[in-house]
Design an enzyme around this catalytic site. Structure first.
Site, PDB file in Angstrom:
ATOM      1  N   GLU A 107       0.839  -1.194   0.000  1.00 54.08           N
ATOM      2  CA  GLU A 107       0.000   0.000   0.000  1.00 54.08           C
ATOM      3  C   GLU A 107       0.882   1.255   0.000  1.00 54.08           C
ATOM      4  O   GLU A 107       0.410   2.349   0.254  1.00 54.08           O
ATOM      5  CB  GLU A 107      -0.962   0.012   1.186  1.00 54.08           C
ATOM      6  CG  GLU A 107      -0.303  -0.098   2.532  1.00 54.08           C
ATOM      7  CD  GLU A 107      -1.304   0.007   3.659  1.00 54.08           C
ATOM      8  OE1 GLU A 107      -2.059   0.987   3.684  1.00 54.08           O
ATOM      9  OE2 GLU A 107      -1.324  -0.889   4.523  1.00 54.08           O
ATOM     10  N   CYS A 124      -3.381  -3.056   4.561  1.00 57.02           N
ATOM     11  CA  CYS A 124      -2.455  -4.085   5.048  1.00 57.02           C
ATOM     12  C   CYS A 124      -2.929  -5.502   4.742  1.00 57.02           C
ATOM     13  O   CYS A 124      -2.214  -6.473   5.023  1.00 57.02           O
ATOM     14  CB  CYS A 124      -2.239  -3.910   6.554  1.00 57.02           C
ATOM     15  SG  CYS A 124      -1.767  -2.239   7.006  1.00 57.02           S
ATOM     16  N   HIS A 158      -1.886  -9.297  12.254  1.00 56.58           N
ATOM     17  CA  HIS A 158      -1.391  -8.038  11.715  1.00 56.58           C
ATOM     18  C   HIS A 158      -1.163  -7.091  12.897  1.00 56.58           C
ATOM     19  O   HIS A 158      -1.993  -7.017  13.802  1.00 56.58           O
ATOM     20  CB  HIS A 158      -2.420  -7.450  10.744  1.00 56.58           C
ATOM     21  CG  HIS A 158      -2.099  -6.043  10.368  1.00 56.58           C
ATOM     22  ND1 HIS A 158      -0.887  -5.694   9.832  1.00 56.58           N
ATOM     23  CD2 HIS A 158      -2.805  -4.897  10.485  1.00 56.58           C
ATOM     24  CE1 HIS A 158      -0.868  -4.400   9.623  1.00 56.58           C
ATOM     25  NE2 HIS A 158      -2.011  -3.883  10.016  1.00 56.58           N
TER      26      HIS A 158
HETATM   27  N1  COA Z   1       3.051   4.277  30.440  1.00 53.69           N
HETATM   28  C1  COA Z   1       2.354   3.221  29.954  1.00 53.69           C
HETATM   29  N2  COA Z   1       1.299   3.388  29.083  1.00 53.69           N
HETATM   30  C2  COA Z   1       1.003   4.641  28.683  1.00 53.69           C
HETATM   31  C3  COA Z   1       1.703   5.758  29.148  1.00 53.69           C
HETATM   32  C4  COA Z   1       2.767   5.537  30.064  1.00 53.69           C
HETATM   33  N3  COA Z   1       3.497   6.555  30.548  1.00 53.69           N
HETATM   34  N4  COA Z   1       1.158   6.865  28.581  1.00 53.69           N
HETATM   35  C5  COA Z   1       0.145   6.436  27.789  1.00 53.69           C
HETATM   36  N5  COA Z   1       0.047   5.097  27.842  1.00 53.69           N
HETATM   37  C6  COA Z   1      -0.885   4.238  27.139  1.00 53.69           C
HETATM   38  C7  COA Z   1      -2.302   4.761  27.111  1.00 53.69           C
HETATM   39  O1  COA Z   1      -2.982   4.481  28.316  1.00 53.69           O
HETATM   40  C8  COA Z   1      -2.849   4.010  25.921  1.00 53.69           C
HETATM   41  O2  COA Z   1      -3.143   2.686  26.311  1.00 53.69           O
HETATM   42  P1  COA Z   1      -4.606   2.054  26.038  1.00 53.69           P
HETATM   43  O3  COA Z   1      -4.830   2.194  24.556  1.00 53.69           O
HETATM   44  O4  COA Z   1      -4.471   0.653  26.470  1.00 53.69           O
HETATM   45  O5  COA Z   1      -5.551   2.885  26.815  1.00 53.69           O
HETATM   46  C9  COA Z   1      -1.657   3.926  24.965  1.00 53.69           C
HETATM   47  O6  COA Z   1      -0.498   4.212  25.773  1.00 53.69           O
HETATM   48  C10 COA Z   1      -1.699   4.905  23.813  1.00 53.69           C
HETATM   49  O7  COA Z   1      -1.848   6.186  24.336  1.00 53.69           O
HETATM   50  P2  COA Z   1      -2.948   7.200  23.745  1.00 53.69           P
HETATM   51  O8  COA Z   1      -2.677   8.538  24.349  1.00 53.69           O
HETATM   52  O9  COA Z   1      -4.300   6.635  23.861  1.00 53.69           O
HETATM   53  O10 COA Z   1      -2.643   7.178  22.217  1.00 53.69           O
HETATM   54  P3  COA Z   1      -2.055   8.217  21.182  1.00 53.69           P
HETATM   55  O11 COA Z   1      -2.986   9.344  21.029  1.00 53.69           O
HETATM   56  O12 COA Z   1      -0.631   8.532  21.467  1.00 53.69           O
HETATM   57  O13 COA Z   1      -2.088   7.307  19.842  1.00 53.69           O
HETATM   58  C11 COA Z   1      -2.117   5.349  18.477  1.00 53.69           C
HETATM   59  C12 COA Z   1      -1.678   5.956  19.824  1.00 53.69           C
HETATM   60  C13 COA Z   1      -1.645   3.928  18.433  1.00 53.69           C
HETATM   61  C14 COA Z   1      -3.621   5.402  18.358  1.00 53.69           C
HETATM   62  C15 COA Z   1      -1.432   6.152  17.348  1.00 53.69           C
HETATM   63  O14 COA Z   1      -0.055   5.937  17.429  1.00 53.69           O
HETATM   64  C16 COA Z   1      -1.905   5.761  15.967  1.00 53.69           C
HETATM   65  O15 COA Z   1      -2.929   6.214  15.474  1.00 53.69           O
HETATM   66  N6  COA Z   1      -1.118   4.932  15.240  1.00 53.69           N
HETATM   67  C17 COA Z   1      -1.476   4.454  13.928  1.00 53.69           C
HETATM   68  C18 COA Z   1      -2.368   3.244  14.069  1.00 53.69           C
HETATM   69  C19 COA Z   1      -2.647   2.653  12.717  1.00 53.69           C
HETATM   70  O16 COA Z   1      -1.778   2.603  11.883  1.00 53.69           O
HETATM   71  N7  COA Z   1      -3.888   2.217  12.478  1.00 53.69           N
HETATM   72  C20 COA Z   1      -4.266   1.756  11.172  1.00 53.69           C
HETATM   73  C21 COA Z   1      -3.871   0.391  10.903  1.00 53.69           C
HETATM   74  S1  COA Z   1      -4.882  -0.797  11.680  1.00 53.69           S
END
Ligand code: COA
Length: 387
Positions: free
Chosen positions: A80, A112, A234
């Site tokens: 992709e 994917c 995945h």
């Molecule tokens: N210690 C441990 N965990 C922590 C933390 C810390 N200090 N700070 C945050 N976290 C955890 C949060 O609680 C959360 O866990 P949960 O999801 O189990 O609640 C996780 O880390 C992610 O934090 P969050 O703030 O919710 O996320 P974000 O806004 O930083 O975004 C993603 C994370 C994964 C959503 C983002 O990186 C993303 O969109 N990635 C792309 C995903 C993708 O490609 N999707 C399409 C293909 S399927």
């Protein structure tokens, strides 16, 4: 009919690595958010003379070096992050590897999920003509905008899978579970080189697809949960697979043991998201690192945003360990050259495919390189010219 499935599975990745500790420090984020919260430690970054073609060819070369090209009449390239809107990336690989001309080559896309689609098409071709073998390549560079939540979930990598009758590694079972739903969780419009993603929606869409595919497989008489010895998924980030698998166990009504999933996360925690290649890199980790899997059933869940999911099962062939390249993936991961955050971001800024004429510096240590663009066309070459 004799068994059909995965005869060989080889992995390649980018030349560089960015440690997420360094990104966390730059962004003022607690590193535990990356290591624990999303379950990632680092991601591969391609050198300026690497892309999906060079990584795909590096993976495929391992397969061709071992098995030759006899019987290969089809090359399916799933991606992709395509580098041309018309020409299939697999045609470049075909040339680089010197494959016979009596071969069809095509590129497949559905986020994917493309690698799983390619596997299914390959199985169908071999079922019709068991003397044929199909080379499936899945390669991607996952690129999101810098300074977004998705930045730590980038990555780069490729797999090559040889599909044949009487396979050395895994017999793929005929039933699979399917799920499609039109949803805007992740996409990349034609004028963008980075993906757009609604991360939270992608988690729920993935879970819906996993449970939907499970239900479809069950309704068609698929295997009971407790007859599936290992699951691989995945992994846009490994925590996604963990969350989704927990939901599946609640849906099925069985206990959830997250330790059973960790082996399948080993390589992906280091490589990052590799889109179409991600599931198969997880499978490689399980085949390389798990206990003896002879005769066990593996469940493989593919998800492509947008969205399509498929749950495939296979039986690991007795003696498969003899055919694994023990230590090869770990050695590749350890050989990556670390980047500072500034150096990674400079490469990221220069990472969009272009039709402008350009020469690429020699950096990669892989067997093939992207030499540059001349007259609007991309050019590739072997890094070590044939003697
Ligand atoms: N210690 C441990 N965990 C922590 C933390 C810390 N200090 N700070 C945050 N976290 C955890 C949060 O609680 C959360 O866990 P949960 O999801 O189990 O609640 C996780 O880390 C992610 O934090 P969050 O703030 O919710 O996320 P974000 O806004 O930083 O975004 C993603 C994370 C994964 C959503 C983002 O990186 C993303 O969109 N990635 C792309 C995903 C993708 O490609 N999707 C399409 C293909 S399927």
């Amino acid at each position: 009919m004799s068994a059909i499935g995965i005869h060989d599975l080889a992995v390649a990745t980018g030349h560089h690595v960015l440690e997420l500790d360094d990104l966390a420090e730059r962004l003022g984020v607690d590193p535990a958010k990356y290591h624990v919260g999303i379950g990632q430690d680092a991601f591969s970054v391609p050198a300026p003379d690497e892309d999906i073609v060079t990584m795909g060819a590096a993976a495929a070369k391992q397969v061709i070096d071992r098995h030759g090209s006899d019987g290969i009449r089809t090359v399916l390239f799933a991606t992709e992050s395509g580098i041309d809107q018309s020409k299939a990336a697999g045609v470049f690989v075909h040339g680089l590897l010197g494959l016979p001309q009596a071969v069809r080559v095509v590129e497949l896309k559905q986020a994917c999920y493309g690698g799983a689609a390619a596997l299914q098409l390959a199985l169908g071709i071999v079922a019709r003509n068991p003397d044929e073998r199909v080379l499936v390549i899945a390669a991607d560079v996952a690129r999101y905008d810098v300074d977004t939540a998705a930045e730590p979930t980038q990555g780069a990598g490729a797999v090559a899978v040889l599909v044949s009758a009487d396979p050395d590694l895994i017999e793929i079972e005929p039933l699979s579970g399917l799920f499609t739903a039109d949803v805007d969780d992740f996409w990349r419009p034609n004028d963008r080189s980075t993906a757009l993603v609604d991360g939270r929606l992608s988690v729920s869409a993935y879970v819906d697809a996993f449970i939907g595919a499970w239900d479809d497989l069950a309704s068609r008489g698929g295997p009971a949960y407790d007859t599936i010895d290992r699951f691989v998924h995945h992994q846009p980030f490994t925590k996604m697979a963990l969350k989704a698998h927990r939901k599946l166990t609640q849906h099925v009504g069985v206990p959830f043991d997250e330790t059973e999933l960790q082996t399948g996360f080993t390589y992906n925690r280091q490589v990052g998201n590799t889109y179409t290649a991600s599931l198969w890199i997880a499978l490689a980790a399980v085949l390389d690192l798990d206990d003896d899997l002879d005769g066990t059933r593996v469940g493989m869940f593919s998800y492509g945003s947008g969205s399509v999911g498929e749950l495939i099962t296979g039986i690991v062939r007795p003696g498969y360990r003899e055919y694994r390249r023990q230590g090869a993936v770990r050695a590749d991961l350890e050989a990556r050259v670390p980047l500072t955050v500034d150096a990674y971001r400079a490469l990221h800024a220069d990472g969009a495919a272009t039709s402008q004429d350009v020469d690429r510096p020699r950096v990669t240590a892989a067997p093939f390189r992207f030499a540059g663009v001349l007259g609007g066309a991309r050019h590739y070459e072997a890094t070590t010219p044939a003697a």
